[in-house]
Scaffold this motif. Structure first.
Motif: not given
Lengths: 111, 114
Positions: A33, A35, A86, A99, A101-103, B35, B40-45, B102-103
């Motif tokens: 996905q 976003f 993202f 999921s 995610f990238g940064d 999450y 400054g970072q992407g979400p973490q599960f 899809e989330q």
């Protein structure tokens, strides 16, 4: 686990310009996905695209699963396109819904 | 069609306290995932709830726990808060059904630990 790399980390454009954002992933995926995160933190769904090509207005995306990458194209960019983009993937070895995610790519569109 | 909702929007807590965040999934969805997103970072599960049970978990300590109710809504609890727990907490819902789907994400709860 799967590694996700997004490039470039930052992108600054003039309004009206086109851009391409890239997402590389280290292994096969079940789901991918894209976003857009707005300044208030809301993640807005752009594309659900585990493979193939989709288009939605000025945005389009292509995922080449066999080569482990996805591209997000933004044409005729507008200031409202600014924000963080993202890419998120799901590992087929995990249960659905987890999921990675990238940064992100931070896009700034200047008027 | 109601989307994913979260409450509260913002929260300020002190180190050592406990906090509970809430999430209601999108109509028709049966699975809630949580999450954590640091600046400054992407979400973490963190973890995922399906059929009122924790279905899978990310690399987070036991201080993070959760619950899912019969109406599919969910809570995230964090005990013994640390300064490093300050982050945006996002809830995502999906329909697991037969496989990946899809989330959709809620607006998030911004937690500040002082």
């Amino acid at each position: 686990g799967i590694q996700v790399e997004q490039s470039p980390p930052d992108l600054i454009l003039q309004e009206g310009a086109n851009s391409t954002l890239r997402c590389n992933f280290s292994d096969s995926v079940n789901n991918l996905q894209w976003f857009h995160q707005n300044p208030w933190g809301q993640l807005i769904n752009l594309f659900y695209i585990p493979s193939g090509t989709k288009q939605n207005g000025r945005l389009s995306a292509t995922t080449v699963a066999t080569e482990r990458y996805s591209l997000l194209y933004i044409s005729s960019s507008q200031t409202t396109d600014s924000g963080v983009y993202f890419c998120a993937v799901e590992d087929p070895r995990a249960n659905a819904g987890k999921s990675t995610f990238g940064d992100g790519t931070t896009l700034t569109v200047k008027p | 069609d109601a989307g994913v909702t979260q409450s509260p929007t913002h929260l300020i807590k002190t180190r050592g306290q406990q906090v509970t965040l809430r999430c209601s999934p999108k109509s028709g969805h049966d699975t809630v995932s949580w999450y954590q997103q640091a600046l400054g970072q992407g979400p973490q599960f963190i973890f995922q709830y399906y059929e009122e049970e924790e279905r899978q978990r990310g690399n987070f300590p036991d201080r993070f726990s959760g619950h899912q109710f019969p109406n599919y809504s969910s809570e995230l609890n964090v005990n013994a808060l640390l300064l490093g727990d300050s982050a945006l907490y996002l809830c995502a819902s999906s329909l697991i059904g037969d496989g990946p789907g899809e989330q959709y994400f809620g607006p998030g709860t911004r937690l500040t630990v002082t």
